[in-house]
Write an enzyme that holds these catalytic residues in place. Structure first.
Site, short mmCIF file in Angstrom:
data_model
loop_
_atom_site.label_atom_id
_atom_site.label_comp_id
_atom_site.label_asym_id
_atom_site.label_seq_id
_atom_site.Cartn_x
_atom_site.Cartn_y
_atom_site.Cartn_z
N GLU A 96 0.84 -1.20 0.00
CA GLU A 96 0.00 0.00 0.00
C GLU A 96 0.88 1.25 0.00
OE1 GLU A 96 -3.55 1.95 2.80
OE2 GLU A 96 -2.25 0.39 3.62
N LYS B 219 -9.03 3.21 -2.64
CA LYS B 219 -9.49 2.78 -1.31
C LYS B 219 -10.82 3.46 -0.98
CE LYS B 219 -7.33 2.01 3.23
NZ LYS B 219 -6.11 2.27 4.03
N CYS C 82 -5.73 -2.76 2.68
CA CYS C 82 -5.64 -2.66 4.13
C CYS C 82 -6.99 -2.95 4.79
CB CYS C 82 -5.07 -1.30 4.52
SG CYS C 82 -4.25 -1.28 6.14
#
Length: 316
Positions: free
Chosen positions: A47, A138, A172
């Site tokens: 990430e 995200k 994540c």
């Protein structure tokens, strides 16, 4: 499309060239080349690899106020983030082409179409021909990440059909969103890429759970980073005094569709993890559990996913 049932996957555990996109791209290119020499056909990065996951930085913000020094830190972060597509994606695509591999890499993205200031935590997908196949933004930045990143929408939830299986990604703590996972499973994901900044022990249980739940291979990729990777000139450097030298311990791993570690979590160093993947293992695992097949109950449960791009203005 002809499927290659057996191939090598690579998970790149490495630290960013913090706040320096030029050096970050060069490091990514070098690591792609290294993995390509080992005949990896799918290469995964952490990430926010370019320009950084800014662990430990406050950007001068507390509830109700922001400091001028923090604004300077944000500008440096923004200035070293990348546009998609752009010159940086062209370089990474060229490296993917030379390696003849699919590459998934975490970046911080500037969207220059309208807003000039908002950044997104994004996973980019490149094909072995060097083409930028697409991206995933995200959906929900976690905690203080909401200070520096905007939210993606359902228009960037791709799963790509490749000779090495269907490849997609959640970033994540999106992996703790049950409905986001369900959307990935419904799209038939087989190579589930989970770039992260979480190195706690609980994360590894999550990766095993997703592999078992989705009956997919899970490639989890985290950075290994230390305080000396951060430039001295960031104005919040003094905030690092109380932090340990090792900011992110790594913990990248690769899990099979029955939840077994093919490569157990690696800590304390930069390393490229390799694993031999055999897609036949997915069908074997689905013998007794297929989350979107014989173990689904569409008569009871329905998932609605809005995949339309969300804009303030619709021009006609």
């Amino acid at each position: 499309m002809q499927k290659e049932k057996a191939f090598t996957a690579a998970v790149v555990q490495a630290g960013s060239e913090v706040m320096n996109k030029e050096k970050g791209v060069k490091k990514a290119v070098r690591l792609i080349e290294e993995a390509g020499k080992q005949h990896a056909k799918v290469i995964v990065f952490p990430e926010a690899f370019i320009p950084a996951y800014p662990r430990g930085m406050s950007f001068g913000a507390v509830v109700g106020s922001r400091s001028n020094e923090g604004r300077k830190d944000f500008f440096q972060y923004w200035n070293n983030s990348i546009t998609v597509p752009g010159p940086e994606t062209a370089e990474i695509g060229e490296a993917a082409q030379k390696a003849k591999a699919y590459v998934v890499i975490g970046v911080i993205e500037k969207d220059n179409r309208s807003s000039q200031g908002t950044l997104y935590c994004t996973a980019l997908f490149f094909g072995p021909d060097g083409e930028l196949l697409g991206k995933h933004r995200k959906l929900k930045p976690t905690g203080s990440e909401r200070l520096i990143w905007g939210e993606g929408d359902g228009s960037t939830l791709p799963v790509f059909d490749t000779p090495y299986g269907r490849i997609g990604s959640l970033i994540c703590w999106e992996n703790y969103m049950p409905l986001a996972r369900a959307a990935m499973y419904e799209k038939g994901i087989q190579i589930y890429v989970a770039p992260t900044a979480d190195a706690r022990d609980t994360w590894f249980a999550t990766m095993q759970h997703i592999a078992v739940e989705g009956r997919c291979f899970v490639l989890s990729c985290n950075q290994y980073s230390t305080k000396d990777m951060y430039p001295e000139e960031i104005t919040s450097r003094k905030e690092f005094e109380h932090l340990p030298h090792e900011l992110t311990r790594g913990g990248s791993c690769i899990v099979d569709p029955l939840g077994n570690f093919i490569v157990e979590p690696v800590f304390g160093k930069e390393e490229i993890l390799y694993a031999d993947i055999n897609l036949d293992k997915i069908a074997e695992a689905q013998f007794d559990f297929d989350v979107v097949g014989h173990y689904s109950r569409p008569d009871v449960f329905q998932l609605i996913v809005n995949e339309q791009e969300q804009r303030n203005t619709i021009w006609k």
